[in-house]
Write an enzyme that holds these catalytic residues in place. Structure first.
Site, PDB file in Angstrom:
ATOM      1  N   CYS A 162      -2.334  -0.972 -10.422  1.00  0.00           N
ATOM      2  CA  CYS A 162      -2.576   0.426 -10.029  1.00  0.00           C
ATOM      3  C   CYS A 162      -3.425   1.140 -11.088  1.00  0.00           C
ATOM      4  CB  CYS A 162      -1.252   1.149  -9.833  1.00  0.00           C
ATOM      5  SG  CYS A 162      -1.501   2.831  -9.243  1.00  0.00           S
ATOM      6  N   GLN A 197       8.003  -4.376  -4.644  1.00  0.00           N
ATOM      7  CA  GLN A 197       7.113  -4.222  -5.800  1.00  0.00           C
ATOM      8  C   GLN A 197       7.572  -3.065  -6.684  1.00  0.00           C
ATOM      9  OE1 GLN A 197       3.053  -2.398  -5.943  1.00  0.00           O
ATOM     10  NE2 GLN A 197       2.388  -4.477  -6.402  1.00  0.00           N
ATOM     11  N   MET A 214       0.848  -1.198   0.000  1.00  0.00           N
ATOM     12  CA  MET A 214       0.000   0.000   0.000  1.00  0.00           C
ATOM     13  C   MET A 214       0.879   1.243   0.000  1.00  0.00           C
ATOM     14  SD  MET A 214      -3.173  -1.042   2.464  1.00  0.00           S
ATOM     15  CE  MET A 214      -2.173  -1.965   3.610  1.00  0.00           C
ATOM     16  N   GLY A 228      -8.625  -8.529  -1.224  1.00  0.00           N
ATOM     17  CA  GLY A 228      -9.802  -7.666  -1.253  1.00  0.00           C
ATOM     18  C   GLY A 228     -10.813  -7.914  -0.167  1.00  0.00           C
ATOM     19  N   GLY A 236      -4.905  -5.776   2.956  1.00  0.00           N
ATOM     20  CA  GLY A 236      -4.497  -4.372   2.876  1.00  0.00           C
ATOM     21  C   GLY A 236      -5.145  -3.532   3.950  1.00  0.00           C
ATOM     22  N   ARG A 237      -6.307  -2.960   3.608  1.00  0.00           N
ATOM     23  CA  ARG A 237      -6.944  -2.014   4.527  1.00  0.00           C
ATOM     24  C   ARG A 237      -7.269  -2.631   5.879  1.00  0.00           C
ATOM     25  NH1 ARG A 237     -11.251  -0.369   0.123  1.00  0.00           N
ATOM     26  NH2 ARG A 237     -11.026  -2.630  -0.159  1.00  0.00           N
TER      27      ARG A 237
END
Ligand SMILES: Cc1cc2nc3c(=O)[nH]c(=O)nc-3n(C[C@H](O)[C@H](O)[C@H](O)COP(=O)(O)O)c2cc1C
Length: 334
Positions: A101, A71, A17, A202, A224-225
């Site tokens: 992205c 990355q 991220m 996700g 991620g989040r």
């Protein structure tokens, strides 16, 4: 599980991220356990090849984070191969290619998710990289560019044939950005079709969801989040896999995490802070805490007040005091 010759002790990983998953944050998450792989923020292949200090800084990592994947983003096969060699020279375990992205600034340069629109070219990029380095080359992609171009299954196969050692799929299109929900059925179908490991990504915000997704047929889950909201989520998912209840995280734990993050950030990039930032190093740390704060305070009682207060704190002393009074009221700060 393995990616090429790299052993992962857990199938759960911190998703890359930009702006968030810096080395200090990754170290703190990793220390809690349950995290089999960390991925850096995306870094420019062009910047790596040209040796731009700022780019190299984004690719920095510490030994305790291993295995580490760096990355990179870019679209030119020769430059991506040269950048992969820089990554290998930096000692990273894995080099990952950003094909997800959707930001126009990246996508318009034939990088990020726009690579998905030219699958043959994307496969050439991976083939050039795989030929140039010994470390595994992996790919992170989306479901596709838009509803009409959901070509992740075909592209995944092509990059596997071109030499990719693993792929990760965020089950949304670039057009969706973060709206709607991630299509995990698509990810599971890709995992079923490929011989290399497939990670899904996700919408996992609870440890139970991570475990359920793993059971849906993927070999690993990138979070991620959910990690930004709850840095213990991977350790909790690992608890569940072991048949234990997910560990409890107290308000005090959450407060300590932020204080530790401040302390680690204060030791980072000190030597060149003046060169790159017009403001002081403290300012940079404050901005980092604000960025994390917008995720970290979600779902907490009084979280929106805390978020506003963090955003208006103008010194580290004020921030520490705020964190102390919100999270550690009964515990000594220090
Ligand atoms: C703030 C932010 C920055 C991100 N930066 C990157 C990035 O640099 N490279 C990348 O491949 N994906 C990036 N992503 C996508 C995530 O890795 C992940 O695939 C996506 O957020 C879906 O997973 P989640 O619902 O667990 O967050 C980013 C996501 C967020 C929210």
């Amino acid at each position: 599980m393995k990616i090429g010759s790299v052993d992962l002790l857990s199938p759960f990983a911190i998703a890359p991220m930009a702006g968030m998953t810096d080395s200090a944050f990754r170290r703190l998450v990793k220390r809690h356990g349950g995290c089999g792989l960390v991925v850096t923020e995306m870094v420019s292949a062009e910047g790596l090849v040209r040796g731009i200090d700022r780019t190299l800084e984004y690719a920095e990592y510490t030994e305790e984070e291993r295995p580490v994947s760096i990355q990179i983003f870019g679209g030119d096969p020769g430059k991506m191969a040269a950048a992969a060699q820089v990554v290998e020279g930096m000692g990273a375990d894995i080099v990952d290619v950003n094909m997800g992205c959707p930001v126009p600034k990246i996508a318009k340069h034939n990088a990020g998710c726009s690579l998905m629109r030219e699958p043959a070219h994307a496969a050439r990029v991976i083939a050039a990289m795989a030929k140039a380095v010994k470390i595994p080359v992996t790919v992170k992609m989306r479901a596709g560019w838009n509803e009409g171009e959901r070509n992740a299954p075909a592209l995944a196969k092509m990059v596997e044939d071109a030499g990719a050692a693993a792929i990760a799929v965020h089950g949304r299109t670039a057009a969706q950005s973060y709206s709607g929900s991630a299509d995990w059925a698509l990810v599971a179908a890709i995992a079923d079709d490929l011989a290399i490991p497939v990670f899904g990504s996700g919408d996992c915000v609870e440890p139970e969801q991570i475990v359920e997704r793993l059971a849906s047929g993927v070999q690993g889950v990138l979070v991620g989040r959910g990690v930004l909201r709850n840095p213990w989520i991977l350790a909790q998912a690992a608890d569940l896999v072991r048949g234990l209840p997910a560990r409890r995280v107290t308000l005090e734990d959450r407060g300590r995490f932020l204080l530790d993050y401040i302390d680690l950030l204060l030791c980072e990039r000190v030597r060149d802070a003046e060169d790159f930032r017009p403001h002081s190093h403290d300012r940079w740390v404050i901005n980092k805490i604000r960025a994390l704060g917008s995720w970290y305070t979600k779902g907490l009682d009084g979280g929106s007040h805390l978020r506003t207060a963090i955003n208006s704190a103008s010194s580290l002393a004020q921030l520490r005091e705020l964190i102390g009074s919100f999270f550690l009221a009964a515990a000594p700060v220090g």
